[in-house]
Write a protein that holds these residues in place. Structure first.
Motif, PDB file in Angstrom:
ATOM      1  N   ALA A   1       5.296   8.258   3.616  1.00 47.44           N
ATOM      2  CA  ALA A   1       4.644   9.319   2.842  1.00 47.44           C
ATOM      3  C   ALA A   1       3.800  10.186   3.773  1.00 47.44           C
ATOM      4  O   ALA A   1       3.215   9.701   4.743  1.00 47.44           O
ATOM      5  CB  ALA A   1       3.771   8.711   1.751  1.00 47.44           C
ATOM      6  N   ALA A   2       3.753  11.453   3.476  1.00 53.85           N
ATOM      7  CA  ALA A   2       2.893  12.407   4.199  1.00 53.85           C
ATOM      8  C   ALA A   2       2.009  13.089   3.177  1.00 53.85           C
ATOM      9  O   ALA A   2       2.492  13.599   2.158  1.00 53.85           O
ATOM     10  CB  ALA A   2       3.733  13.428   4.944  1.00 53.85           C
TER      11      ALA A   2
ATOM     12  N   ASP B   1       0.860  -1.192   0.000  1.00 50.73           N
ATOM     13  CA  ASP B   1       0.000   0.000   0.000  1.00 50.73           C
ATOM     14  C   ASP B   1       0.893   1.237   0.000  1.00 50.73           C
ATOM     15  O   ASP B   1       1.914   1.282   0.703  1.00 50.73           O
ATOM     16  CB  ASP B   1      -0.883   0.017   1.250  1.00 50.73           C
ATOM     17  N   GLY B   2       0.515   2.240  -0.775  1.00 56.18           N
ATOM     18  CA  GLY B   2       1.321   3.460  -0.818  1.00 56.18           C
ATOM     19  C   GLY B   2       0.941   4.325  -2.008  1.00 56.18           C
ATOM     20  O   GLY B   2      -0.261   4.512  -2.292  1.00 56.18           O
ATOM     21  N   TYR B   3       1.973   4.798  -2.739  1.00 57.47           N
ATOM     22  CA  TYR B   3       1.749   5.708  -3.859  1.00 57.47           C
ATOM     23  C   TYR B   3       2.663   5.310  -5.015  1.00 57.47           C
ATOM     24  O   TYR B   3       3.861   5.034  -4.828  1.00 57.47           O
ATOM     25  CB  TYR B   3       2.030   7.155  -3.445  1.00 57.47           C
TER      26      TYR B   3
ATOM     27  N   ALA C   1       1.219  11.617  -8.766  1.00 53.48           N
ATOM     28  CA  ALA C   1       1.294  10.329  -8.076  1.00 53.48           C
ATOM     29  C   ALA C   1      -0.104   9.742  -8.011  1.00 53.48           C
ATOM     30  O   ALA C   1      -1.106  10.463  -8.108  1.00 53.48           O
ATOM     31  CB  ALA C   1       1.867  10.481  -6.674  1.00 53.48           C
ATOM     32  N   ALA C   2      -0.160   8.404  -7.845  1.00 51.71           N
ATOM     33  CA  ALA C   2      -1.447   7.723  -7.710  1.00 51.71           C
ATOM     34  C   ALA C   2      -1.484   6.980  -6.386  1.00 51.71           C
ATOM     35  O   ALA C   2      -0.545   6.242  -6.064  1.00 51.71           O
ATOM     36  CB  ALA C   2      -1.662   6.747  -8.861  1.00 51.71           C
ATOM     37  N   ARG C   3      -2.532   7.223  -5.608  1.00 50.17           N
ATOM     38  CA  ARG C   3      -2.745   6.395  -4.414  1.00 50.17           C
ATOM     39  C   ARG C   3      -2.985   4.971  -4.896  1.00 50.17           C
ATOM     40  O   ARG C   3      -3.777   4.745  -5.815  1.00 50.17           O
ATOM     41  CB  ARG C   3      -3.956   6.908  -3.632  1.00 50.17           C
ATOM     42  N   ILE C   4      -2.285   3.995  -4.282  1.00 57.72           N
ATOM     43  CA  ILE C   4      -2.357   2.621  -4.788  1.00 57.72           C
ATOM     44  C   ILE C   4      -2.359   1.646  -3.627  1.00 57.72           C
ATOM     45  O   ILE C   4      -1.822   1.942  -2.548  1.00 57.72           O
ATOM     46  CB  ILE C   4      -1.189   2.344  -5.768  1.00 57.72           C
ATOM     47  N   PHE C   5      -2.984   0.488  -3.856  1.00 56.91           N
ATOM     48  CA  PHE C   5      -3.092  -0.546  -2.833  1.00 56.91           C
ATOM     49  C   PHE C   5      -2.482  -1.851  -3.350  1.00 56.91           C
ATOM     50  O   PHE C   5      -2.329  -2.059  -4.557  1.00 56.91           O
ATOM     51  CB  PHE C   5      -4.554  -0.737  -2.428  1.00 56.91           C
ATOM     52  N   THR C   6      -2.132  -2.716  -2.421  1.00 54.00           N
ATOM     53  CA  THR C   6      -1.454  -3.972  -2.773  1.00 54.00           C
ATOM     54  C   THR C   6      -2.251  -4.741  -3.829  1.00 54.00           C
ATOM     55  O   THR C   6      -3.456  -4.967  -3.673  1.00 54.00           O
ATOM     56  CB  THR C   6      -1.282  -4.851  -1.529  1.00 54.00           C
TER      57      THR C   6
ATOM     58  N   THR D   1       7.702   3.021  -9.540  1.00 52.69           N
ATOM     59  CA  THR D   1       8.162   2.733  -8.178  1.00 52.69           C
ATOM     60  C   THR D   1       7.013   3.001  -7.214  1.00 52.69           C
ATOM     61  O   THR D   1       6.138   3.835  -7.490  1.00 52.69           O
ATOM     62  CB  THR D   1       9.370   3.627  -7.827  1.00 52.69           C
ATOM     63  N   ILE D   2       7.040   2.292  -6.067  1.00 51.39           N
ATOM     64  CA  ILE D   2       6.042   2.524  -5.023  1.00 51.39           C
ATOM     65  C   ILE D   2       6.704   3.199  -3.825  1.00 51.39           C
ATOM     66  O   ILE D   2       7.703   2.710  -3.283  1.00 51.39           O
ATOM     67  CB  ILE D   2       5.391   1.202  -4.582  1.00 51.39           C
ATOM     68  N   LEU D   3       6.134   4.322  -3.432  1.00 54.22           N
ATOM     69  CA  LEU D   3       6.486   4.978  -2.178  1.00 54.22           C
ATOM     70  C   LEU D   3       5.509   4.449  -1.140  1.00 54.22           C
ATOM     71  O   LEU D   3       4.302   4.698  -1.225  1.00 54.22           O
ATOM     72  CB  LEU D   3       6.344   6.500  -2.309  1.00 54.22           C
TER      73      LEU D   3
END
Length: 396
Positions: free
Chosen positions: A111-112, A55-57, A89-94, A104-106
């Motif tokens: 992340a803030a 989960d991340g961006y 950036a795109a909010r993304i989930f597993t 790449t996934i941050l």
């Protein structure tokens, strides 16, 4: 045929008597535990696209340390709505696919986010492509994922499903008839008459084969009457791919299995194997049925079933490697020199070392019930000290 055969030769001769059974297609659930009858190739790529492992961006690695504008959200099972423009950036989930332009996934712990603005709050991804599962990294469309002869274990069933299969080619389940012989046998739980014992081989062997892909046909014990035994053998073999008899395989006056088999039309390939326990063992063919005559002593019956019956079922099922495998373990205690036959000692394993049990009587199941391994002692093996390595067959 009266000469004692080495174990490996006897196993090879038994397996040569039988051919794999016809191929059928079975559902994934029904195919479990059987052997694949043909190579299968993937119908899809897996992963089907570059997917997030966290989960991340989703970002461009080159744009670190940011900031970015969050322009979309992608969950597993959904697709990105647009490519990422520079600075986005795109909010993304597993398990969700990356938008075009992201590499790449941050992860969210580093992340803030303030509204639509995203900033780096930790060390950030260590390299380009971090936390990304690349398309086809598991397998590619058209690539072979499982081979003919593979045992269809639970992970392999899952892999076949992942590769796009709902059914698999497997061999028909062999029909295995179990027939015990002896005047002394009474059904389990029955009140014993003088001279009788409870028949244990049939339930024991049925339990041994419970996890095998075979259809069991259980017959009532047959008394030591030549004509009744001949008729029972002929009837059982007519309805089975494998007929297993227990008892009556030695040379006593009441050991009638061998002559009854021959009277029923069986052609025996070998009789007697240079092993202990289990020397009086027969194998041959009766019509379309492979016949395996096991000793009547329960420990002998169990050991020979492990070494001959289970491999025979695997052979009919199309296994690439039907024979059991041994492991090498250090001895937990010294063992004496061995005699002229390959000996299978009932043993336990403790702290990675193997310990033979005190009782090795082929008629006593107590030690076998306590054992979790068989310690192999080659013919004429010299005494072995504690710590020396030996071949061990692990009991399930």
């Amino acid at each position: 045929m009266a000469d004692l055969l080495p174990l490996a030769e006897a196993q090879a001769r038994l397996l040569a008597l039988a051919e794999p059974l016809p191929i059928e297609r079975a559902s994934l659930i029904d195919a479990a535990g059987r052997w694949l009858a043909a190579d299968i190739a993937a119908h899809v790529d897996h992963p089907f696209a570059d997917l997030s492992a966290m989960d991340g961006y989703a970002i461009r690695f080159a744009e670190l340390p940011g900031p970015w504008r969050v322009t979309q959200e992608v969950a597993a099972g959904a697709m990105p709505t647009a490519p990422l423009a520079p600075g986005e950036a795109a909010r993304i989930f597993t398990g969700a696919p990356l938008a075009e332009g992201a590499d790449t996934i941050l992860i969210q712990e580093e992340a803030a986010r303030d509204g639509g603005t995203l900033r780096l709050s930790g060390e950030g991804p260590p390299a380009n492509g971090a936390h990304v599962r690349r398309q086809g990294s598991n397998f590619r469309t058209g690539g072979v994922v499982l081979n003919a002869g593979d045992r269809l274990t639970p992970p392999r069933i899952g892999l076949a499903a992942m590769a796009g299969y709902a059914e698999l080619p497997v061999r028909r389940r062999p029909r295995v008839a179990l027939l015990s012989t002896g005047d002394e046998l009474a059904p389990p739980g029955a009140e014993l008459k003088p001279g009788q014992i409870h028949e244990s081989n049939t339930p024991m062997l049925a339990a041994l084969l419970g996890s095998e892909p075979a259809n069991l046909i259980l017959h009532s014990p047959i008394c030591d009457n030549f004509e009744k035994l001949r008729a029972a053998i002929a009837a059982a073999a007519a309805d089975a791919d494998i007929l297993v008899t227990t008892g009556g395989a030695s040379v006593g006056d009441h050991d009638l299995v061998r002559p009854a088999l021959e009277a029923a039309g069986a052609k025996l390939d070998f009789w007697k194997v240079a092993m202990k326990p289990g020397k009086p063992l027969m194998a041959g063919r009766l019509g379309d049925c492979t016949v395996l005559g096991l000793p009547g002593n329960p420990v002998s019956a169990y050991v020979t079933a492990l070494l001959f019956l289970k491999p025979l079922i695997a052979r009919l099922g199309g296994a690439a490697d039907p024979l059991p495998r041994t492991v090498r373990l250090p001895l937990g205690q010294s063992v004496p020199a061995n005699g002229p036959r390959l000996d299978f000692l009932r043993a336990t394993i403790a702290d990675g070392t193997v310990h033979p049990l005190q009782s090795q009587d082929s008629g006593a199941l107590t030690a076998l019930a306590q054992a979790d391994a068989l310690l192999l002692r080659p013919p004429h093996a010299p005494a072995a000290d504690t710590g020396m390595f030996a071949d061990v067959l692990i009991l399930a």
